[in-house]
Design a protein around this motif. Structure first.
Motif, PDB file in Angstrom:
ATOM      1  N   SER A  99      50.848  63.702  44.898  1.00 10.34           N
ATOM      2  CA  SER A  99      51.445  63.889  46.215  1.00 10.34           C
ATOM      3  C   SER A  99      51.242  65.339  46.620  1.00 10.34           C
ATOM      4  N   PRO A 100      51.026  65.573  47.912  1.00 12.36           N
ATOM      5  CA  PRO A 100      50.941  66.982  48.326  1.00 12.36           C
ATOM      6  C   PRO A 100      52.290  67.691  48.208  1.00 12.36           C
ATOM      7  N   TYR A 101      53.366  66.903  48.106  1.00 10.81           N
ATOM      8  CA  TYR A 101      54.714  67.472  48.094  1.00 10.81           C
ATOM      9  C   TYR A 101      55.281  67.542  46.677  1.00 10.81           C
ATOM     10  N   GLY A 102      56.370  68.277  46.523  1.00  5.32           N
ATOM     11  CA  GLY A 102      57.038  68.360  45.224  1.00  5.32           C
ATOM     12  C   GLY A 102      58.463  68.854  45.394  1.00  5.32           C
ATOM     13  N   LEU A 103      59.328  68.002  45.963  1.00  4.52           N
ATOM     14  CA  LEU A 103      60.693  68.456  46.241  1.00  4.52           C
ATOM     15  C   LEU A 103      61.724  67.790  45.330  1.00  4.52           C
ATOM     16  N   GLY A 104      61.756  66.441  45.317  1.00  2.00           N
ATOM     17  CA  GLY A 104      62.775  65.741  44.533  1.00  2.00           C
ATOM     18  C   GLY A 104      62.146  64.692  43.637  1.00  2.00           C
TER      19      GLY A 104
END
Ligand code: NAD
Length: 484
Positions: free
Chosen positions: A415-420
């Protein structure tokens, strides 16, 4: 369904809060705030021009030397008074915020109502327990004093989804550190931001320490670039965060960026499915899916795939969708018509991609007013699909099968994201070992809830820096070494 009628007169806040005073925008501009559940005008809030932003920054600069020099104990006492004033307004703030953005009231009471006062009290307490300097033995044999100074004037820019918490996450540590603040809230939720002004006045915060200038992107961009600003703290979309980060890079201005997310819930083969589904709404559909850390990708083990899909489908079908002010509502309306249309467009993307629709997929039949979208779930979604890669920011979930832990971790990290993220397992140690392999700033084992005493933030395109906890104070400090 009958949405809550507007029982109070429209709330109008035509002035900005600058230098402890109410000041009309230089062009007299106001923006209507629309109630998400009724599509009616809730009230009008002032809309700051660049000239108004200049005034607010000037006020914050003038207030800085005295606030910075105020002894930590006195600053903490003022923050406690501020926290008490916020707490006294908690219930009405929660209702107001829910009317603005459609957040179910059961959630809003905590995150919009009580969380801001808790954050301010937390940082007041931390301030009392923190050193403003320390003296260290020097590696050269003498001593060094390390002073913890406030960074200066802070530009705080916030989105509409958790308007109170996200503002307090910036205001509380900034004021504790001795910074002064200019808050630019989102126009969609400008009305609740005035609660901070009311509370600051009632608590006797010195003039200019906190200034509030609602406005749009232009006001925000002007604030970020302003030569009188020393630090920017931003929460919002990755696109805006990138633009703000570029400006701050050019200006060499410290910046904290809390951005988007596309987090994964890994359902382990040993998971208690009743426990998982009882938390599904609060973890994956929280705030109608308009939550940066919502676990909108569900990864299900092939060994129990059909069972997990059925459990999710029946859980989501049973959720109550409707009036956000009703305590039993799980899913309220989206914040604006544009947001509703964007989410519906993503549902069409899911349909045309051939994903299997197992819940929702449209607008609930009895909800013809308000920006409602039925909670929607697509199964058999490959993680490379747009619906699994892009942040929808609405009540839309995907289910993707995996074979073993290695594949689950690899999909979660793809994923391009990495928050939760979360893992659901009967074995907590197994859950922690999965948490250690996931590239995100936060992770939950068998639940997900922010801890005010622990840092929150993202990696990759989810942002830079951390808020909350003692780590959330550091971005508002600069350290000066005095070699003796
Ligand atoms: P947005 O980025 O459009 O706007 C956020 C705020 O920034 C608003 O006040 C807006 O007026 C202002 N703004 C926009 N462009 C700007 C610019 N170029 N310069 C200065 N200010 C600018 O975001 P939104 O639609 O209001 O909020 C939704 C987004 O916020 C989602 O992507 C969500 O994931 C993200 N979010 C992240 C977190 C987190 O902590 N990581 C928390 C909540 C929301």
């Amino acid at each position: 369904m009958t949405t809550s009628p507007i029982t109070e007169p429209a709330l109008d806040r035509p002035d900005l809060f600058i230098d402890g005073r109410w000041i009309a925008p230089s062009d007299g501009g106001v923006t209507d705030v629309i109630e998400a559940a009724t599509e009616s005008v809730l009230g009008a809030a002032a809309s700051a021009t660049p000239a108004d932003v200049d005034q607010a920054v000037d006020a914050a600069r003038r207030a800085l030397p005295a606030w910075r020099a105020t002894p930590a104990g006195d600053r903490a006492d003022l923050l406690d008074a501020f926290a008490a004033q916020l707490k006294a307004r908690a219930k009405s703030t929660a209702v107001l915020s829910s009317r603005e953005n459609g957040m179910p009231i059961a959630l809003s009471v905590g995150v919009n109502g009580y969380a801001p006062s808790m954050m301010v009290a937390y940082y007041a307490d931390l301030l009392r327990r923190s050193d403003t300097a320390d003296v260290r033995p020097s590696t050269l044999g003498s001593r060094t004093i390390v002073r913890h100074e406030s960074v200066g004037v802070v530009a705080a820019i916030t989105p509409w989804n958790y308007p109170q918490s996200l503002a307090a996450m910036k205001i509380a540590p900034a004021l504790a550190a001795g910074c002064t603040v200019v808050l630019k809230p989102s126009p969609e939720t400008a009305l609740d931001a005035y609660v901070f002004a009311d509370a600051a006045l009632a608590a006797g915060l010195p003039e200019g320490v906190l200034n509030i200038v609602p406005g749009g992107r232009e006001a925000g961009a002007h604030l970020v670039e302003h030569p009188g600003v020393d630090k920017v703290a931003f929460t919002g979309s990755t696109a805006a965060g990138r633009a703000i980060g570029e400006v701050c890079g050019r200006l060499l201005r410290p910046v904290t960026l809390e951005l988007g997310g596309k987090s994964a819930s890994i359902v382990s083969a040993d998971a208690d499915l009743d426990h998982f589904t009882s938390h599904l709404a609060e973890v994956s559909l929280v705030n109608n899916g308009q939550t940066c850390h919502a676990c909108t990708r569900i990864l299900a083990p092939r060994s129990r795939y059909d069972e997990v899909v059925d459990a999710i489908s029946s859980t989501v079908a049973a959720l109550t969708v409707g009036d956000p002010l009703d305590k039993s509502t799980h899913v309220g309306p989206l914040v604006t018509r544009a947001q509703r249309d964007r989410v519906r467009a993503y549902i069409e993307i899911g349909r045309s991609a051939g994903h299997r629709l197992i819940a929702g997929g449209g607008v609930p039949e009895d909800l013809d007013r308000g920006w409602f979208v039925a909670p929607t779930v697509f199964a058999d979604v490959d993680n490379s699909a747009r619906l699994a890669q892009e942040e929808v920011f609405g009540p839309v979930l995907t289910i993707t099968p995996y074979a073993d832990d290695d594949e689950a971790v690899s999909i979660a990290n793809d994923s391009p994201y990495g928050l939760g993220g979360t893992v659901w397992t009967a074995d907590e140690e197994h859950g922690i070992s999965i948490a250690d392999r996931i590239e995100t700033g936060t992770f939950g084992v068998n639940h997900y809830a922010l801890d005010l005493a622990a840092p929150f933030g993202g990696v990759k395109e989810s942002g830079l820096g951390r808020e909350l906890g003692p780590e959330g104070l550091t971005p508002y400090l600069r350290f000066k070494s005095i070699y003796l």
